[in-house]
Every structure is written in C-alpha cells, then in structure tokens.
Design a protein around this motif. Structure first.
Motif, short mmCIF file in Angstrom:
data_model
loop_
_atom_site.label_atom_id
_atom_site.label_comp_id
_atom_site.label_asym_id
_atom_site.label_seq_id
_atom_site.Cartn_x
_atom_site.Cartn_y
_atom_site.Cartn_z
N GLN A 17 45.93 -24.65 -4.11
CA GLN A 17 45.09 -25.84 -4.18
C GLN A 17 44.98 -26.56 -2.85
O GLN A 17 43.94 -27.04 -2.47
CB GLN A 17 45.72 -26.83 -5.14
CG GLN A 17 45.07 -26.88 -6.49
CD GLN A 17 45.64 -28.04 -7.26
OE1 GLN A 17 45.52 -29.17 -6.85
NE2 GLN A 17 46.29 -27.73 -8.35
N ARG A 18 46.08 -26.66 -2.16
CA ARG A 18 46.10 -27.39 -0.88
C ARG A 18 45.20 -26.73 0.15
O ARG A 18 44.88 -27.31 1.17
CB ARG A 18 47.53 -27.48 -0.35
CG ARG A 18 48.33 -28.57 -1.00
CD ARG A 18 49.24 -29.23 -0.01
NE ARG A 18 48.52 -29.73 1.15
CZ ARG A 18 48.92 -29.55 2.38
NH1 ARG A 18 49.99 -28.82 2.62
NH2 ARG A 18 48.26 -30.05 3.39
N ASN A 23 40.68 -33.05 4.78
CA ASN A 23 40.47 -34.49 4.81
C ASN A 23 39.16 -34.82 4.10
O ASN A 23 38.08 -34.74 4.68
CB ASN A 23 40.43 -34.97 6.27
CG ASN A 23 40.17 -36.46 6.37
OD1 ASN A 23 40.18 -37.17 5.35
ND2 ASN A 23 39.93 -36.93 7.58
N LYS A 24 39.31 -35.19 2.85
CA LYS A 24 38.14 -35.40 2.00
C LYS A 24 37.31 -36.61 2.46
O LYS A 24 36.09 -36.65 2.27
CB LYS A 24 38.62 -35.63 0.57
CG LYS A 24 37.58 -35.29 -0.47
CD LYS A 24 37.95 -35.84 -1.82
CE LYS A 24 39.09 -35.11 -2.48
NZ LYS A 24 39.38 -35.66 -3.83
N GLU A 25 37.96 -37.59 3.06
CA GLU A 25 37.28 -38.84 3.46
C GLU A 25 36.07 -38.58 4.37
O GLU A 25 35.12 -39.34 4.36
CB GLU A 25 38.27 -39.76 4.19
CG GLU A 25 39.34 -40.32 3.30
CD GLU A 25 38.77 -40.97 2.04
OE1 GLU A 25 37.97 -41.91 2.17
OE2 GLU A 25 39.11 -40.50 0.93
N VAL A 26 36.16 -37.48 5.12
CA VAL A 26 35.09 -37.14 6.05
C VAL A 26 33.75 -36.94 5.32
O VAL A 26 32.68 -37.11 5.90
CB VAL A 26 35.48 -35.85 6.81
CG1 VAL A 26 34.38 -35.37 7.71
CG2 VAL A 26 36.73 -36.11 7.63
N LEU A 27 33.83 -36.58 4.04
CA LEU A 27 32.61 -36.30 3.29
C LEU A 27 32.09 -37.54 2.56
O LEU A 27 31.09 -37.48 1.87
CB LEU A 27 32.87 -35.19 2.27
CG LEU A 27 33.32 -33.85 2.85
CD1 LEU A 27 33.63 -32.88 1.73
CD2 LEU A 27 32.25 -33.28 3.75
N ALA A 244 32.24 -30.13 7.51
CA ALA A 244 33.13 -29.25 6.74
C ALA A 244 34.30 -28.77 7.58
O ALA A 244 35.40 -28.57 7.08
CB ALA A 244 32.34 -28.07 6.18
N GLU A 245 34.06 -28.63 8.88
CA GLU A 245 35.14 -28.19 9.77
C GLU A 245 36.35 -29.10 9.65
O GLU A 245 37.49 -28.66 9.66
CB GLU A 245 34.65 -28.23 11.23
CG GLU A 245 34.07 -26.93 11.69
CD GLU A 245 33.51 -27.05 13.09
OE1 GLU A 245 34.06 -27.81 13.91
OE2 GLU A 245 32.48 -26.39 13.35
N GLU A 246 36.06 -30.41 9.55
CA GLU A 246 37.15 -31.37 9.46
C GLU A 246 37.63 -31.55 8.03
O GLU A 246 38.81 -31.75 7.77
CB GLU A 246 36.64 -32.72 9.98
CG GLU A 246 37.43 -33.26 11.15
CD GLU A 246 36.91 -34.63 11.54
OE1 GLU A 246 37.60 -35.61 11.28
OE2 GLU A 246 35.78 -34.69 12.08
N ILE A 281 31.86 -32.92 -4.19
CA ILE A 281 32.12 -32.74 -5.63
C ILE A 281 32.41 -31.27 -5.91
O ILE A 281 33.31 -30.94 -6.70
CB ILE A 281 30.92 -33.21 -6.48
CG1 ILE A 281 30.56 -34.64 -6.12
CG2 ILE A 281 31.20 -33.08 -7.96
CD1 ILE A 281 31.43 -35.73 -6.67
N ALA A 282 31.68 -30.37 -5.24
CA ALA A 282 31.93 -28.94 -5.45
C ALA A 282 33.38 -28.62 -5.07
O ALA A 282 34.07 -27.88 -5.78
CB ALA A 282 30.97 -28.11 -4.62
N GLY A 283 33.85 -29.21 -3.99
CA GLY A 283 35.23 -29.01 -3.57
C GLY A 283 36.21 -29.54 -4.60
O GLY A 283 37.22 -28.88 -4.92
N GLU A 284 35.90 -30.72 -5.14
CA GLU A 284 36.80 -31.30 -6.15
C GLU A 284 36.86 -30.43 -7.40
O GLU A 284 37.92 -30.26 -8.01
CB GLU A 284 36.33 -32.72 -6.51
CG GLU A 284 36.63 -33.72 -5.41
CD GLU A 284 36.01 -35.09 -5.66
OE1 GLU A 284 35.29 -35.26 -6.68
OE2 GLU A 284 36.23 -35.98 -4.81
#
Length: 429
Positions: A17-18, A23-27, A244-246, A281-284
């Motif tokens: 999962q990790r 860093n989700k905040e970037v999105l 996405a890189e970050e 959201i797709a990532g989540e």
DNA sequence: TGTCCACTGGAAGGGAGGGCTT
DNA sequence: AAGCCCTCCCTTCCAGTGGACA
C-alpha cells in the motif's frame, strides 16, 4: 502458527500500500506548485504588468478570464507571491490563512498582495469587512452601515504608504449577488487615498460577466486583460506527469493512467483541477483496494464516484422546500409524465406539501428554485413556447433518478410520502 | 393577422434573524 | 431597550413573450 502467517500477510499488504502515494497533498486543489507548465506566456504578461510596482508606479487593474481549472488562481498567486518576495511587503494568500511578511528596508514602498475568493466573501459588506480585517481593522460580521465599513477600510489602508494588490477571485459572484457597487467603489478608491494605492485583479470564469458591469467599472477594471485558454489533453498530461512525480512513488501508475485522466478532463473543457481530482481519487481507490499500482480501471471508477459524490452533496444541502420541488420532478419523471412543466411540477409540489402539512411557496418562488437547480445541473430546464398553450420551462432530471431518490428519501418528511403517486397524464409509449 | 395562453423574470418590498450603537 | 443596518428568503405585482390557433 496460523495467526503469525496472517499477520505476515497483513504487513506485506500494508507495505505494498505504501508504494502508491508519496505525497498526496500535491494533488489537492489548494496546493500551489512551484512550476506551472504551459502558462509561461500568462506568467510573463502578469509579471510585466505588475513589475511597474517596483518602479513605484501603480500597476493597472487587471481582468483575468478563463474557465475553471485553467490555472488563473495558481498563476496569480504564484506571481503575486514572487513579487512580494522580490520587492518586500506582505502577502495574504488564502481566505483565512497564511500571512507572509518580507521586510526590505531598502525598498520604500512595500507591496501588499491580498487574495480573496468572492464565492465565500460574496457581499459588499463582507468583502469590505474582510479587506479591512487584512489591514488590521476588525469589523463585526454584521451591524454596521456599509459606508462605515468602507470608511474604516480606507482609513486602515491609508495608515502607511504601500501598494495594495487586491485579487478578487470569482468576481462574478459579486454581480450575481447584486453587490457590484463595491467594485465601483474599489476601482475609484485611489481618489480617497493619500498614502496607499490600490490595484485590483479580477478573476472570472464567466466570459459574459463583463457585459453586465457598469461601464465605468468595466473600463477601469479591464485596463489590462489576460485570457487563460483551456488546456488540451497533451498539456494536461504534462501537468499531471509533473505533479505525479512528487505525489506518487515510482512505478505506482500504469502507463495509461495519466493519459486517461487527461482525456477525461479534456472532455470537460480542459479543467486541470478535475484532472488532478481524477488522479488523486484513482490513487485512493487503488490504495483501498490494496492494489500494487493505479490502473485505468481505478480512473474510471474515480470518474463515476466524483460525479456521484457531487450530486449527493449538492442535494443533501438543499433546503426542505427545494427537496420537495425536486421530489415533485422526480415523481413526474418516474410516472412518465408527458412533459414536465413548471405548472405541473407546482401542482405535484403543492400536493406533497399538503400531505406533509408544509407551507406552500408561491409559483414564482418555485420557478426560481427550478432555475437554481438547473444552474447546478441537477435538472435541465429549457424555456419553451407551446404557442397557444403558453410559455413554460420543460424540465428533466439531469442526474440518474435512482441517485436522487436515494438522497431525497433520507429526509424524514419525504420518506413518509415516498409512495405518493401524482395524478398525471401518462405517456402513450 | 391578431389573440391569447402559461408562464418567465424583473422589481420592489416585507419580515425574520443576525448583530451593532447609543 | 430602542433604533439601526445587512442578509436571506420569500411574496406580490406586472410587463413581456413565442408561437399555435382562429
């Protein structure tokens, strides 16, 4: 032994999962990236206009157009912040948040860069109160006459020599609320000031907005105009790839994920914010699925979920009366009414109110409620003329009937009348 | 060609609810 | 407490309208 193995598996899964978000905040919407791809020209133009500040001149007022998610706010904040860092002064970027203060004694006139979103601060009074607050003058939420708020803002503003750049994001909101006289006052405020100077940056996604402005405000606000065109799919791919890189760990995304997010967002008039939502959201979803990577399937699920959540959230926050109007439309649609008009909706609505012992609003008000729901995309209402049979709105639900039903029937008053059958003409086929 | 329908949508204003000043 | 002011939600009033029908 059995227990140990499953714990082992759990750790494996959690470790996998990790591997998705770094860093989700970037999105997120409020994140201002350091690089704004495909906006060089706009950054250039804005900086060129604002740079006159450094020479001690008042920059022209600026009007910025562009649809949602075209980078207007990001570019403006980016340039404003950079200017304050360069010249020295003070920066209020978020509606209720961060203050950035840079002291540069060698520069005589500090720049204050103030960002306000008129969707939140949407009346003349509130806007002036907010601006006064930024100048260190507290004003009560309500109670004062507006001219007094204006005066106290002007007094606080003029305490010291400075150049204040006021950014009014979603400036069209002020017009919709009939608070546009504040724009007239703000564009002429410099004549009331001795030491400070004000320049305005208006941001809007409504291209027609300017036509409805007072001509004096129009000419003053539109001294400089900047247009932000929508991004096309390839540009969105660049923006997403950069973020996405970050945001993600290496190899967390399938190859097709970013192009698909970009393609979906390009269909919705090139909205970068929407594209980032799809990706986040797709990532989540992938994370919750305990998948090792984000796939195109996750993006498709994300797209549906975003749309559904929006609709549910909007309907949930409707006042009871609007819910009843919407329920009337839903019943008419469900029982195949030949054409749903304002009059027919009103009849069903009245009956629902009677059954629930609710106050009945006038047809004039219900007509407005229908228009409001049309603006939000919950229903589609078109004004049609049926010749001898008058002029009316023809109404259809703009979202799936089952979804509306689920949300509405959670309301206790509607739950009680959910079996009501409206007396209507049936469709022949 | 004129009439007339079923509204639309603008304007004005009421009043409740919040909060201020004196 | 009285007198203001602002906002929000709503009502009342009414001129305006596109097009089928006589």
């Amino acid at each position: 032994m059995e227990g140990q193995r499953s714990l082992d598996q759990l750790f494996d899964e959690l470790l996998i999962q990790r591997k998705i978000f770094n860093n989700k905040e970037v999105l997120r919407d409020h994140y201002t990236p350091s690089l704004l791809p495909h906006r060089d020209r706009q950054i250039d133009e804005l900086a060129t206009i604002l740079v006159s500040v450094v020479k001690g001149e008042t920059p022209s007022n600026i009007f910025i157009y562009g649809k949602t998610g075209t980078g207007k706010t990001a570019v403006t904040i980016h340039v404003g912040e950079a200017l304050v860092r360069k010249v020295g002064g003070c920066c209020y970027i978020r509606p209720y948040g961060t203050k950035l203060e840079i002291k540069r004694p060698e520069i005589p006139i500090p720049v204050w860069f103030i960002y306000t979103n008129c969707e939140i601060v949407d009346t003349q009074y509130r806007l002036l109160a907010k601006l006064a607050e930024y100048m260190g003058q507290s004003v009560p939420l309500t109670g004062w006459p507006t001219d007094k708020v204006y005066e106290s803002f002007v007094r606080a503003l003029d305490k010291e020599e400075r150049l204040v750049i006021v950014v009014l994001d979603e400036i069209d909101r002020l017009l919709k609320k009939g608070s546009d006289s504040v724009l007239y006052n703000l564009t002429r405020i410099n004549s009331d000031l001795k030491r400070a100077k004000v320049s305005i940056i208006g941001i809007s996604n409504d291209l027609n907005f300017v036509e409805f402005l007072d001509p004096r405000v129009r000419s003053s606000l539109g001294e400089e105009e900047l247009v932000f065109p929508p991004y096309y799919a390839q540009q969105l791919v660049d923006i997403l790839s950069h973020r996405a890189e970050e945001a993600f760990f290496d190899n967390a995304l399938d190859l097709g994920v970013i192009p698909l997010c970009a393609a979906f967002a390009a269909q919705e008039h090139g909205d970068a914010r929407r594209a980032l939502d799809f990706l986040r959201i797709a990532g989540e979803i992938a994370e919750r699925d305990r998948a090792s990577r984000v796939t195109e399937k996750h993006v498709r699920i994300a797209k549906n979920r975003i749309e559904q959540d929006r609709v549910t959230e909007v309907i949930k926050t409707f006042p009871t009366q609007s819910k009843f109007v919407l329920f009337a439309i839903l019943l008419l649609e469900k029982y195949n009414a030949s054409a749903i008009t304002t009059g027919e909706t009103y009849n069903v609505y009245k009956e629902l109110c009677r059954q629930s012992k609710m106050d009945i609003l006038t047809q004039r008000r219900v007509s407005d409620i229908i228009s409001e729901m049309d603006m939000m995309g919950i229903v589609n209402a078109t004004v049609v003329s049926k010749g001898r049979y008058g002029r009316t709105k023809e109404i259809r639900l703009g979202v799936p009937i089952s979804q509306v039903k689920n949300v509405l029937e959670k309301h206790h008053k509607i739950e009680r009348i959910s079996n009501f059958v409206p007396p209507i003409q049936r469709k022949l086929i």
